[in-house]
Scaffold this active site. Structure first.
Site, PDB file in Angstrom:
ATOM      1  N   LYS A 288      -4.647  12.328 -17.334  1.00  0.00           N
ATOM      2  CA  LYS A 288      -4.807  13.129 -18.541  1.00  0.00           C
ATOM      3  C   LYS A 288      -3.557  13.014 -19.430  1.00  0.00           C
ATOM      4  O   LYS A 288      -3.274  11.939 -19.925  1.00  0.00           O
ATOM      5  CB  LYS A 288      -5.115  14.576 -18.143  1.00  0.00           C
ATOM      6  CG  LYS A 288      -6.242  14.703 -17.097  1.00  0.00           C
ATOM      7  CD  LYS A 288      -7.603  14.410 -17.677  1.00  0.00           C
ATOM      8  CE  LYS A 288      -8.703  14.272 -16.622  1.00  0.00           C
ATOM      9  NZ  LYS A 288      -8.870  15.372 -15.689  1.00  0.00           N
TER      10      LYS A 288
ATOM     11  N   ASP B 167      -3.341  23.048  -9.001  1.00  0.00           N
ATOM     12  CA  ASP B 167      -3.711  21.955  -9.892  1.00  0.00           C
ATOM     13  C   ASP B 167      -3.072  22.276 -11.244  1.00  0.00           C
ATOM     14  O   ASP B 167      -3.506  23.167 -11.956  1.00  0.00           O
ATOM     15  CB  ASP B 167      -5.236  21.850  -9.997  1.00  0.00           C
ATOM     16  CG  ASP B 167      -5.696  20.657 -10.850  1.00  0.00           C
ATOM     17  OD1 ASP B 167      -4.958  20.282 -11.785  1.00  0.00           O
ATOM     18  OD2 ASP B 167      -6.792  20.127 -10.593  1.00  0.00           O
TER      19      ASP B 167
ATOM     20  N   ARG C  95       0.821  -1.217   0.000  1.00  0.00           N
ATOM     21  CA  ARG C  95       0.000   0.000   0.000  1.00  0.00           C
ATOM     22  C   ARG C  95       0.853   1.265   0.000  1.00  0.00           C
ATOM     23  O   ARG C  95       0.436   2.308  -0.480  1.00  0.00           O
ATOM     24  CB  ARG C  95      -0.939  -0.018   1.210  1.00  0.00           C
ATOM     25  CG  ARG C  95      -2.095   0.980   1.099  1.00  0.00           C
ATOM     26  CD  ARG C  95      -3.012   0.900   2.302  1.00  0.00           C
ATOM     27  NE  ARG C  95      -2.296   1.164   3.523  1.00  0.00           N
ATOM     28  CZ  ARG C  95      -2.341   0.397   4.622  1.00  0.00           C
ATOM     29  NH1 ARG C  95      -3.103  -0.668   4.660  1.00  0.00           N
ATOM     30  NH2 ARG C  95      -1.640   0.707   5.685  1.00  0.00           N
TER      31      ARG C  95
ATOM     32  N   TYR D 170     -11.849  22.784 -11.035  1.00  0.00           N
ATOM     33  CA  TYR D 170     -12.465  21.544 -11.525  1.00  0.00           C
ATOM     34  C   TYR D 170     -13.698  21.235 -10.650  1.00  0.00           C
ATOM     35  O   TYR D 170     -13.614  21.279  -9.417  1.00  0.00           O
ATOM     36  CB  TYR D 170     -11.395  20.454 -11.419  1.00  0.00           C
ATOM     37  CG  TYR D 170     -11.796  19.054 -11.755  1.00  0.00           C
ATOM     38  CD1 TYR D 170     -12.203  18.719 -13.038  1.00  0.00           C
ATOM     39  CD2 TYR D 170     -11.723  18.046 -10.792  1.00  0.00           C
ATOM     40  CE1 TYR D 170     -12.541  17.399 -13.354  1.00  0.00           C
ATOM     41  CE2 TYR D 170     -12.045  16.736 -11.094  1.00  0.00           C
ATOM     42  CZ  TYR D 170     -12.464  16.422 -12.375  1.00  0.00           C
ATOM     43  OH  TYR D 170     -12.787  15.124 -12.670  1.00  0.00           O
TER      44      TYR D 170
END
Ligand SMILES: *Cc1c(COP(=O)(O)O)cnc(C)c1O
Length: 389
Positions: free
Chosen positions: A205, A180, A55, A108
């Site tokens: 993206k 961002d 993890r 966003y």
């Protein structure tokens, strides 16, 4: 200093440690075993700097993180399961009950929802601010303002923010500046040179670039790393090793892909600008775009994604245009090799400012196809738009 185009091929891999093989291997792991109690305890004391448990990351994750930290020019990077996961982990790491967050109004959409639906419930107050506020951000800052969140250019509407002015005002009051940076990618903006403390990417993206995975990356300064790493690790949203591998592979070709996305985006935008049915081009490289001069000052280029505002047209006409597109597909996200087109209404996503536009907004993601083929598809789309009123 290597140029970024060179660095992007060299970082995050070490063939000498891997039989001379060019790319790092994909490690699938949950359990990591230790030969002695001493080794087990040493790793347990410092889980973020050891291969300790799946993890917390494997050498595949670490290779991607190393590459992104270097390309961004930050201290260290943290890979998350998605871009939104990266945003959520960062905000939860930095904000406590009673704290105040300044969030850009052009953020966003789901980032806004994090503020309104999660942070508010925890007693963290958000003030949304005008993306063009610049140094004026100082006037919105109170004693308890801990974070100024920026996104430049803004989602859907592409306002470019004055990051150095915002960072100077925020730092004077002791707040952390988060960016961002998904649109620019590490190739077109160097966030840490502009005063940003934490830069976030939706690696889903352009970085991954092939529309086949979800991934987020947080890159931090030395001062903010431990806090963000701890919360992000404890949230448990770790990315899978195959996705980290694919993102690292996507990164190798980002320079050539992005140059092509930019070139095609500009070709389309220039063609659209001359049309009577297009009211405005929302692209940072165009003078109409709020913050165009800031873009010229701070960015080294554009990516492909931009929007247009149409002259007034009915919803039925816009649907007739978009339903019949052949080269542009309709769907969320962007950054892949294939072109996308999306109708969007920024109005419900603005509270500090009002979105006023002549007509409907359409967002375009030009892919890697031939620009002439894309323009031909758009031309037929405009015929359908105009036929349907
Ligand atoms: C898509 C997107 C995100 C969210 O990223 P996911 O990987 O889809 O979770 C965050 N910010 C911006 C600007 C985006 O376009």
């Amino acid at each position: 200093m290597m140029k970024k185009d060179t660095l992007i091929t060299a970082t995050g891999r070490d063939p000498d440690k891997n039989f001379g093989i060019v790319n790092p291997p994909v490690y699938h792991a949950s359990t990591v075993t230790f030969p002695t109690v001493e080794a087990l305890e040493a790793a347990t004391r410092d889980p973020f700097n050891n291969v300790y448990y799946g993890r917390y990351g494997t050498p595949t994750t670490f290779a991607l993180e190393e590459a992104m930290a270097e390309l961004e020019g930050g201290h260290r990077a943290i890979a998350c399961a998605s871009g939104l996961g990266a945003i959520m982990a960062t905000l939860l790491a930095l904000l406590d009950t009673g704290d105040h967050l300044l969030m850009v109004d052009s953020a966003y959409g789901p980032t806004r929802k994090v503020c309104d639906l999660v942070l508010a419930r925890l007693g963290i107050e958000t003030t949304f601010y005008d993306p063009m506020i610049g140094a004026g951000i100082g006037e919105l800052m109170g004693e308890n303002t801990r974070v100024v969140f920026t996104e430049s250019p803004g989602s859907l509407t592409f306002e470019v923010q004055d990051l150095p002015a915002i960072a100077a005002a925020a730092h004077e009051k002791g707040a952390v500046v988060v960016l961002d940076n998904s649109w620019a990618t590490p190739l077109n903006l160097a966030p840490f040179e502009l005063g940003v403390d934490i830069s976030i990417h939706s690696a889903t993206k352009y970085l991954a670039g092939h529309s086949d995975l979800m991934l987020g990356i947080i890159t931090t300064t030395e001062a903010t790393f431990d806090k963000v790493r701890l919360t992000s690790g404890l949230m448990g949203g770790c990315p899978g090793p195959d996705d980290c591998y694919l993102a690292l592979r996507g990164l190798r070709t980002l320079g050539v892909r992005l140059a092509r996305h930019q070139e095609t985006g500009l070709a389309l935008a220039h063609w659209l600008k001359d049309r009577a049915d297009v009211a405005r081009i929302l692209h940072p490289a165009f003078e109409d775009c709020p913050g165009h001069d800031i873009w010229k000052r701070d960015f080294t280029g554009a990516s492909g994604l931009f929007s247009i505002v149409l002259e007034p047209r009915s919803a039925k006409a816009v649907a007739a245009m978009l339903d019949g597109m052949e080269r542009f597909a309709m769907g969320y996200s962007w950054g892949g090799y294939e072109s996308l087109i999306l109708p969007a209404d920024p109005r419900p996503l603005r509270t500090a400012t009002e979105w006023r536009a002549e007509g409907p907004l359409i967002r375009l993601h030009p892919g890697l196809e031939d620009a002439g083929d894309l323009i031909a598809d758009l031309e037929k789309g405009f015929e359908r738009l105009n036929r349907n009123g």
